[in-house]
Structure formats: C-alpha cells, structure tokens
Motif scaffolding. Structure first.
Motif, PDB file in Angstrom:
ATOM      1  N   MET A 223       5.521   7.954  -5.066  1.00 57.86           N
ATOM      2  CA  MET A 223       6.348   8.247  -3.964  1.00 57.86           C
ATOM      3  C   MET A 223       5.687   8.035  -2.639  1.00 57.86           C
ATOM      4  SD  MET A 223       7.772  10.101  -1.272  1.00 57.86           S
ATOM      5  CE  MET A 223       6.974  11.577  -1.686  1.00 57.86           C
ATOM      6  N   VAL A 224       4.521   8.846  -2.552  1.00 56.10           N
ATOM      7  CA  VAL A 224       3.760   8.768  -1.187  1.00 56.10           C
ATOM      8  C   VAL A 224       3.279   7.293  -1.116  1.00 56.10           C
ATOM      9  CG1 VAL A 224       1.717   9.592  -0.125  1.00 56.10           C
ATOM     10  CG2 VAL A 224       3.307  11.107  -0.953  1.00 56.10           C
ATOM     11  N   GLY A 225       2.708   6.736  -2.167  1.00 55.82           N
ATOM     12  CA  GLY A 225       2.139   5.303  -1.999  1.00 55.82           C
ATOM     13  C   GLY A 225       3.023   4.505  -1.574  1.00 55.82           C
ATOM     14  N   TRP A 226       4.365   4.425  -2.197  1.00 52.10           N
ATOM     15  CA  TRP A 226       5.600   3.567  -1.745  1.00 52.10           C
ATOM     16  C   TRP A 226       6.008   3.754  -0.341  1.00 52.10           C
ATOM     17  CZ3 TRP A 226      10.330   4.777  -0.169  1.00 52.10           C
ATOM     18  CH2 TRP A 226      11.099   3.789   0.103  1.00 52.10           C
ATOM     19  N   LEU A 227       6.156   4.894   0.030  1.00 50.28           N
ATOM     20  CA  LEU A 227       6.547   5.457   1.479  1.00 50.28           C
ATOM     21  C   LEU A 227       5.574   4.903   2.418  1.00 50.28           C
ATOM     22  CD1 LEU A 227       8.949   6.731   2.670  1.00 50.28           C
ATOM     23  CD2 LEU A 227       7.768   8.897   2.538  1.00 50.28           C
ATOM     24  N   THR A 228       4.310   5.071   2.189  1.00 52.12           N
ATOM     25  CA  THR A 228       3.325   4.776   3.394  1.00 52.12           C
ATOM     26  C   THR A 228       3.383   3.104   3.432  1.00 52.12           C
ATOM     27  OG1 THR A 228       2.014   6.434   2.404  1.00 52.12           O
ATOM     28  CG2 THR A 228       0.864   4.667   3.797  1.00 52.12           C
ATOM     29  N   VAL A 229       3.501   2.294   2.379  1.00 47.76           N
ATOM     30  CA  VAL A 229       3.539   0.903   2.636  1.00 47.76           C
ATOM     31  C   VAL A 229       4.956   0.540   3.094  1.00 47.76           C
ATOM     32  CG1 VAL A 229       3.387  -1.104   1.447  1.00 47.76           C
ATOM     33  CG2 VAL A 229       2.026   0.669   0.639  1.00 47.76           C
ATOM     34  N   TYR A 230       5.979   1.377   2.598  1.00 51.10           N
ATOM     35  CA  TYR A 230       7.351   0.907   3.216  1.00 51.10           C
ATOM     36  C   TYR A 230       7.366   1.253   4.653  1.00 51.10           C
ATOM     37  CZ  TYR A 230      12.327   1.174   3.581  1.00 51.10           C
ATOM     38  OH  TYR A 230      13.700   0.932   3.851  1.00 51.10           O
ATOM     39  N   SER A 231       6.750   2.068   5.078  1.00 49.81           N
ATOM     40  CA  SER A 231       6.593   2.157   6.601  1.00 49.81           C
ATOM     41  C   SER A 231       5.654   1.791   7.482  1.00 49.81           C
ATOM     42  CB  SER A 231       6.631   4.034   6.831  1.00 49.81           C
ATOM     43  OG  SER A 231       6.183   4.438   5.914  1.00 49.81           O
ATOM     44  N   GLY A 232       5.037   0.812   6.810  1.00 51.63           N
ATOM     45  CA  GLY A 232       4.064  -0.147   7.507  1.00 51.63           C
ATOM     46  C   GLY A 232       2.828  -0.098   7.305  1.00 51.63           C
ATOM     47  N   GLY A 233       2.174   1.030   6.361  1.00 51.99           N
ATOM     48  CA  GLY A 233       0.727   0.978   6.062  1.00 51.99           C
ATOM     49  C   GLY A 233       0.540  -0.170   5.143  1.00 51.99           C
ATOM     50  N   ASP A 234      -0.846  -0.370   5.032  1.00 52.12           N
ATOM     51  CA  ASP A 234      -1.177  -1.473   4.256  1.00 52.12           C
ATOM     52  C   ASP A 234      -1.468  -0.715   2.783  1.00 52.12           C
ATOM     53  OD1 ASP A 234      -3.766  -0.663   3.685  1.00 52.12           O
ATOM     54  OD2 ASP A 234      -4.558  -1.880   5.339  1.00 52.12           O
ATOM     55  N   LEU A 235      -1.490  -1.545   1.637  1.00 50.12           N
ATOM     56  CA  LEU A 235      -1.459  -1.348   0.500  1.00 50.12           C
ATOM     57  C   LEU A 235      -2.576  -0.265   0.207  1.00 50.12           C
ATOM     58  CD1 LEU A 235      -0.754  -4.668  -1.203  1.00 50.12           C
ATOM     59  CD2 LEU A 235       0.782  -2.581  -1.337  1.00 50.12           C
ATOM     60  N   TRP A 236      -3.776  -0.321   0.600  1.00 56.02           N
ATOM     61  CA  TRP A 236      -4.923   0.481   0.520  1.00 56.02           C
ATOM     62  C   TRP A 236      -4.541   1.715   0.944  1.00 56.02           C
ATOM     63  CZ3 TRP A 236      -7.729   0.312  -3.856  1.00 56.02           C
ATOM     64  CH2 TRP A 236      -7.888  -0.689  -4.361  1.00 56.02           C
TER      65      TRP A 236
ATOM     66  N   PRO B  12      14.769   0.233  -2.155  1.00 53.08           N
ATOM     67  CA  PRO B  12      14.101  -0.732  -1.317  1.00 53.08           C
ATOM     68  C   PRO B  12      12.737  -1.061  -1.807  1.00 53.08           C
ATOM     69  CG  PRO B  12      14.599   1.199   0.013  1.00 53.08           C
ATOM     70  CD  PRO B  12      14.748   1.621  -1.451  1.00 53.08           C
ATOM     71  N   THR B  13      12.316  -2.354  -1.746  1.00 58.14           N
ATOM     72  CA  THR B  13      10.911  -2.795  -2.115  1.00 58.14           C
ATOM     73  C   THR B  13       9.812  -2.934  -1.086  1.00 58.14           C
ATOM     74  OG1 THR B  13      11.625  -5.100  -1.942  1.00 58.14           O
ATOM     75  CG2 THR B  13      12.268  -4.073  -3.947  1.00 58.14           C
ATOM     76  N   VAL B  14       8.647  -3.107  -1.577  1.00 58.15           N
ATOM     77  CA  VAL B  14       7.506  -3.516  -0.895  1.00 58.15           C
ATOM     78  C   VAL B  14       6.917  -4.634  -1.365  1.00 58.15           C
ATOM     79  CG1 VAL B  14       7.030  -1.093   0.056  1.00 58.15           C
ATOM     80  CG2 VAL B  14       5.956  -1.770  -2.144  1.00 58.15           C
ATOM     81  N   THR B  15       5.855  -5.272  -0.597  1.00 56.50           N
ATOM     82  CA  THR B  15       5.137  -6.192  -1.201  1.00 56.50           C
ATOM     83  C   THR B  15       3.932  -5.935  -2.146  1.00 56.50           C
ATOM     84  OG1 THR B  15       5.624  -7.749   0.817  1.00 56.50           O
ATOM     85  CG2 THR B  15       4.151  -8.560  -0.918  1.00 56.50           C
ATOM     86  N   PRO B  16       3.893  -5.916  -3.410  1.00 61.42           N
ATOM     87  CA  PRO B  16       2.834  -5.338  -4.180  1.00 61.42           C
ATOM     88  C   PRO B  16       1.412  -5.840  -4.080  1.00 61.42           C
ATOM     89  CG  PRO B  16       4.206  -6.231  -5.483  1.00 61.42           C
ATOM     90  CD  PRO B  16       4.767  -6.594  -4.377  1.00 61.42           C
ATOM     91  N   PHE B  17       0.452  -5.264  -4.692  1.00 64.07           N
ATOM     92  CA  PHE B  17      -0.898  -5.849  -4.892  1.00 64.07           C
ATOM     93  C   PHE B  17      -0.622  -7.282  -5.552  1.00 64.07           C
ATOM     94  CE2 PHE B  17      -2.582  -1.498  -4.163  1.00 64.07           C
ATOM     95  CZ  PHE B  17      -3.633  -1.719  -3.519  1.00 64.07           C
ATOM     96  N   LYS B  18      -1.123  -8.096  -5.100  1.00 59.21           N
ATOM     97  CA  LYS B  18      -1.266  -9.528  -5.833  1.00 59.21           C
ATOM     98  C   LYS B  18      -2.594  -9.685  -6.812  1.00 59.21           C
ATOM     99  CE  LYS B  18       1.188 -12.262  -2.607  1.00 59.21           C
ATOM    100  NZ  LYS B  18       1.675 -11.228  -2.029  1.00 59.21           N
ATOM    101  N   PRO B  19      -2.555 -10.303  -7.784  1.00 56.64           N
ATOM    102  CA  PRO B  19      -3.626 -10.385  -8.605  1.00 56.64           C
ATOM    103  C   PRO B  19      -4.782 -11.018  -7.801  1.00 56.64           C
ATOM    104  CG  PRO B  19      -1.859 -11.220  -9.800  1.00 56.64           C
ATOM    105  CD  PRO B  19      -1.484 -10.862  -8.429  1.00 56.64           C
ATOM    106  N   LEU B  20      -6.084 -10.617  -7.967  1.00 52.88           N
ATOM    107  CA  LEU B  20      -7.257 -11.205  -7.531  1.00 52.88           C
ATOM    108  C   LEU B  20      -8.259 -11.569  -8.497  1.00 52.88           C
ATOM    109  CD1 LEU B  20      -8.867 -10.827  -4.707  1.00 52.88           C
ATOM    110  CD2 LEU B  20      -9.874  -9.019  -5.768  1.00 52.88           C
ATOM    111  N   PRO B  21      -8.012 -13.111  -8.630  1.00 52.90           N
ATOM    112  CA  PRO B  21      -9.006 -13.837  -9.578  1.00 52.90           C
ATOM    113  C   PRO B  21     -10.548 -13.553  -9.170  1.00 52.90           C
ATOM    114  CG  PRO B  21      -7.223 -15.093  -9.002  1.00 52.90           C
ATOM    115  CD  PRO B  21      -7.286 -14.001  -7.952  1.00 52.90           C
ATOM    116  N   ILE B  22     -11.245 -13.032 -10.277  1.00 48.24           N
ATOM    117  CA  ILE B  22     -12.647 -13.123  -9.820  1.00 48.24           C
ATOM    118  C   ILE B  22     -13.410 -14.408  -9.792  1.00 48.24           C
ATOM    119  CG2 ILE B  22     -15.090 -12.210 -10.246  1.00 48.24           C
ATOM    120  CD1 ILE B  22     -13.616  -9.556 -10.756  1.00 48.24           C
TER     121      ILE B  22
END
Lengths: 313, 350
Positions: A53-66, A124-134
C-alpha cells in the motif's frame, strides 16, 4: 505431452519464474533474518500488505518508484520495531504479537487506502517498473531474456541473497546475529548485546518483507487492492523452514515455488475439465508438502521463540 | 529500567487489563479518525448509537457477535493448550459448506426441524474438526509446526468452497452467482426477534461458552489441556497423554469454528458463498486474547468487537470515515491487550 514441452520451453514461462519469485525472495530473506536471531515474525503478511500500500501510495501521489520502495522499507522497519519492542524487551508471545501485527497492519493499509481513494470503483494505477535489460548479457539466447531482462527490484532481490549469505557467514556481525539466535546467553557473555541485535535484525527483516509487498504494486502489478498478498507471507514462513534457514537455499526454495506457480498458471489454460481452483490450491499445498519434507531435517535456530531476559533462564 | 515478575498478579488488575487495552486502542484509533478530519468522540458516539441505539442495530450487533463468540472460543480453547490454531477461518468455511452439503440430502431435508437442525450442526462441527485434525496429525507425526499449516489451509478451504459452489453444489436459480443451493427450511434456525436477523444461534453460542468454561475448569481433561499448554514436558512426565489431549483440544477448537460457519449459514445467510465471513476466523483470535483465553470472557470480547463492526458501518455512512476503522481498532486492541497482560504480571523497576 507436447503442450507440456511447449510450456516448459517457452521463454515467457521462465521469465515469469523470476518475477513471481521476487516478492517471495524479499519475504523469505526477511523471515530468515528475524528467525536467525531467534524471533518468529508472523507480522509478515500484514507488513507485506502495508508495504504494497505505502509503495503504491507514494508513487500515486507523485513520488518516483524507488522512493516508493524506500517508503515501503521504512514503514516495514517501523512495524518491525513495534514487533521487536513487544517480543524482545517485553518477551511477549511471538505467535500472538505477530498475528496482531498482521491484523493491525493490513486493516490499517485498507483504512489509509480508502482515505486516499474514497470512491474509486476500480483501483487507480501507477506506471510500474519497466524491465531493465542488462547490455550484452540480455542478448544471450534464452538465458538473456529469462535472467537479464527483469525489473530492477528483481536484481536487487538477487543481490540481497548474496549479501545476506556473505554477511551471515563471513562477517563478525553475521556471527553475532547467528549466535544471538542460537544462544543469547553465550552472546551476552561474549560482550554482545542480544537485545539490540534482535531489535535491529527484526527491523531490517521487516523492511525486506515490506519491499516484497511493494514489488507487487510497483512491478508485478500496477495498483493496490485489499487481500492482494494472498498468503504470500505465510508461504515465505514455510519456505524458510524448507530452506533450513540458509539464504542460498531460500533463493532455491523461492525459485522452485515460483516455477510451480508459473507452470500451473500456464497449465490452467491448456488443460480442460480440471477446475481452476485446484490449480490455485497448488501453491498452498506445495508449501505444506515442503514443510512435511523438511520439518525434521531442518536445523532450527536453537533459541527460536525463546525470549531473552538478562539474568533469567 | 527493568521488569520484575509479580509473585501473584492481582485479580483486580487482571480484570482491568482488557478495559485498559480497549481504552488504549480507542485512543490510538482516535488519532486515525482525527487525521481523517472527524471528531473521534463524535465518531465513537455514532458507533455506540449505531450498534446499541435502535432495535435493529442492537439485533444486528448480537447477530454479528454470534459467530464471533464461537470463533473466539475456538481460538481460546486451542491457545490455552498451546495448540496454535490460526485456521479458524478455514474451519468456519468447512462447517458452512458441510451444512449446505448435508441439506442437499433429501432424507435430511425431510426430517422434522429440530432433528434436521441438530444433524446439520453436528455436520458443521465435524467438518471444522477434520480441517484442524489434519494439521495436528502433521504436527504429531512429522513435527510440522501447525501455525503455518493452519494458516495455509485457510486459503485451501476457501478455494475448496469456491470449487464446490461453482460446481456440484451450485445453485441453478442464483442467476449465475457462485453460491450454494440454499439449506432446506427444516434446517433454518428459528428467529429470536421478529423482523430482525437475530436467530437462535446466539443461544447456542452462549451455551457453548458456558460448556467450554465448565469443561476447562471442572474436568480432568480441562486440567490436562492446561498443563499441556503450560509445560508440555512436565505434563507428560506427570502422566498427561499429550497427543490424546491435543486431539481432543483440536476437536473442541475446530468444532467450535465449524459450528460458527454452520450457524451463520443456518441462521443468517441461508446459503454458502465465498464472502460469508468478514474474517470471523481471524477476529476470533483477537477475541480470545482480549478475553485472556477465558471462555466466559469471550462473550464480552465478542460483544465489544460486534459493537465496533456494526456501529462503524453506520458511523462510516454519517461521517465518511472508512469503516475499516473498526478492524483497525479491534486489531490494535489485541496488541494493547498483550502489553496490558504483561503489566499485570510484571512490575517496572527503575
């Protein structure tokens, strides 16, 4: 038979294994850390929910994913502190305290979620982490997309396995932690501080659990909804027994488990006539099976569930 | 600062502990209500009014308390013997499902009401027992800790219910909703109050609480179960058959949770669905702890929880505070109760 081979040889399935395993890796490492210092943490299910919940809420209210992951970890550590204060200095029942934390943390998550989104009918949704190809590695056929095209938190989880395996067995702090879980009196006699070590380890372990929850809302899915953890926390507790309290084997357990989960998901779509509920039961039944297989063989930390009070035996 | 064990925890303090715990939990939840922008005192006033202020609210509160008394007993009985039955939720569902399945047998449906009710109640209790005897068997035979297995079986049980009500037991007249065939009229529990949902299950639950209290405090089995919980090694040295005692405890505990599910179907819902329980099984754990594992105290603790749950629904409509505040308060009271019990047993010395 050929459909089975099709499933097993598909890149998508093996890619999913690591994705499904990631929250379990975070969770099992968290449980493992708590139990290695001698404290059962049944708060995991609720702490994962709160982290999600906290992770989602942080990003939903404008924080970045990390920032979201970090906020989840901090919240998890706070619940860990609550659990630690009650079970370590006060020595209260670890079973009941943990369940209490789970019930409290999950209902608090739903309460805060409802306050933040009072009327939304679909979450409501957020934009999740995208795969990071090494670069380079991700171009290896088969192995590349399976191992090296994951989202960043998955790499973090794998790195944490290595860190914990090294830390527990190759550093003085690791020795002190393990000693606290085996014999806190001896640790105390060595000049260590079993109470402080226990509190610290529970906080760190709970932070990991919450990050596992946040992975679900920020990478695996993109929204929060009640009951989304679905017993993953309890499965982690079982996996730690299966892993005999060793980080490398915890990774193995999580991967094995995720493999069966990814496999049954794909099997559902090709096998007709078998009710889907039977497939959904499999993860829970497999966890129980893992417990049966390992219950007598696993080497339990000797002081697990024994409160420590200085001068009291 | 250190803690010193009291030689004899005073009776007065022990009785005050739950009150102090509930007060502390209300205080904590009050902060959350204030954060949401409402006046906590007004909110609590509305909760009390919603649950106790009208005939309908009062009957709803008692209806809600009925399964909570039974799941509370299930946890209290087991915890006293240190059998960590966290599977009340699953056992509740198995009890509910057993009643619906039993009701589908024409011979049962045709029986006169008292007999049909009795048989259905027994079926529900037995189904609950079975779901707890499995993990107990794993503990006794393989040394598998029952905490995790009972927790995991909760999910298996709900999936099994889902499987049955979408398959063999599906109600063809429910417009495609996944719910079981309704229980026959002969198995429906009589109402206690006209034009409300309050049913005879409440009487059964209270009788069970008294019965469990009597068993625990007045029989050899009760004493053995307690001894097994306090110190298993000493108990077995003193000749208490540990395995057998735990099996009876499991029957009692699982039976109570199964009975709760059976009664909820026979008294309130009339059919089984996967949303039958707003986590009655887990709430039972809180109730048992609030009652300090005392079967009679379970009644009072269940009433407190029911007031919170039912009252919060109407408060939520009036003030726009999410009704989850009830869950938060009740869960928080479990944590504060643990600390309160600690304070009755220990003295704080500088």
């Amino acid at each position: 038979m050929s459909t089975l081979l099709d499933i097993l040889s598909s890149i998508g399935m093996w890619e999913a294994v690591l994705r499904i395993a990631t929250p379990l890796i975070f969770g099992t490492l968290g449980v493992l850390l708590c139990e290695r210092v001698g404290v059962l943490n049944l708060g995991i299910e609720g702490i994962m929910t709160f982290g999600a919940m906290v992770g989602w809420l942080t990003v939903y209210s404008g924080g970045d994913l990390w920032t979201g992951m970090l906020a989840a970890a901090a919240a998890g550590a706070l619940f860990g502190l609550l659990h630690a204060m009650m079970t370590v200095p006060l020595g209260l029942s670890q079973h009941v305290t943990g369940l209490g934390i789970t019930l409290f943390a999950s209902s608090l998550s739903y309460y805060i979620f409802r306050l933040a989104v009072p009327t939304a009918s679909s979450p409501p949704t957020v934009t999740p982490f995208k795969p990071l190809p090494i670069p380079g590695l991700s171009e290896i056929p088969f192995v590349g997309p399976v191992l090296f095209s994951q989202t960043p938190p998955t790499y973090l989880a794998l790195a944490l396995v290595a860190l914990l395996a090294f830390g527990l067995y190759r550093t003085p702090l690791g020795l002190a932690l393990r000693m606290t879980g085996e014999n806190p009196h001896a640790a105390d006699a060595q000049g260590l501080d079993p109470i402080g070590l226990r509190i610290g380890a529970i906080m760190a372990g709970s932070a990991l659990m919450a990050m596992g929850g946040a992975f679900l809302t920020l990478a695996a899915f993109n929204s929060f909804f009640p009951t989304m953890i679905q017993g993953r926390g309890w499965i982690c507790v079982a996996l730690v027994v299966f892993a005999s309290w060793r980080p490398q084997r915890a990774l193995l357990g999580a991967l094995l488990f995720a493999f069966f989960d990814a496999f049954q998901l794909r099997l559902q779509t090709v096998v007709d006539g078998v009710p889907y509920q039977l497939f959904l039961m499999l993860p829970y039944l497999l966890s129980i099976l893992a417990l049966i297989l390992m219950a007598r063989r696993a080497r339990v930390p000797q002081a697990l569930m024994q409160p420590y009070r200085r001068g009291e035996r | 600062m250190r803690f010193e064990r009291r030689d004899h925890p005073s009776r007065g303090l022990t009785l005050l502990a739950p009150l102090g715990a509930i007060l502390a939990a209300l205080l904590g939840a009050g902060v959350l209500i204030a954060i949401a922008g409402a006046n906590p005192l007004e909110a609590y006033g509305l909760i009390l009014k919603g649950a106790l202020g009208s005939r309908l609210g009062f009957s709803e509160m008692l209806t809600r308390a009925t399964p909570l008394i039974l799941t509370g007993l299930a946890a209290a009985v087991a915890f006293r013997a240190r059998l960590w039955n966290i599977g009340g939720e699953g056992q509740f569902y198995m009890g509910a499902l057993a009643v619906a399945a039993f009701g589908m047998i024409p011979a049962i449906a045709g029986l006169p009401a008292p007999l049909a009710i009795l048989l259905c109640l027994i079926a529900g209790a037995v189904a609950g027992m079975v779901l707890l005897l499995l993990p107990l068997g794993l503990r006794l035979k393989f040394g598998v800790d029952e905490v995790v297995t009972t927790l995991l079986l909760n999910f298996v049980a709900v999936l099994f219910v889902s499987l049955m009500i979408e398959g063999a037991m599906k109600d063809p007249l429910a417009f495609g909703w996944p719910q079981s065939v309704p229980v026959p009229d002969s198995a429906v529990l009589p109402k206690l109050m006209e034009r409300t949902r309050l049913h005879a299950g409440l009487v059964i639950a209270v009788v069970m609480a008294v019965a469990v209290w009597w068993i625990q405090s007045r029989t050899v089995f009760g004493m053995r179960a307690r001894a097994a919980g306090l110190n298993p090694r000493a108990a077995s040295f003193a000749g208490v058959p540990l395995g057998r005692t735990l099996i009876v405890v499991a029957c009692l505990s699982g039976g109570m949770a199964g009975l709760a599910g059976a009664i909820e179907v026979m008294g309130v819902k009339g059919y089984v669905s996967t949303d039958l329980s707003p986590s009655y099984g887990y709430s039972g754990i809180i109730i048992a702890m609030l009652a300090n594992l005392n079967p009679l105290g379970v009644i009072a603790a269940a009433l407190f929880s029911a007031v919170m749950f039912v009252g919060a629904d109407s408060m939520s409509r009036a003030l726009g505070i999410p009704s989850y505040i009830a869950d938060v308060t009740v869960a928080l009271s479990l944590l504060t109760m643990l600390v309160a019990i600690f304070l009755t047993q220990y003295r704080i010395r500088k």
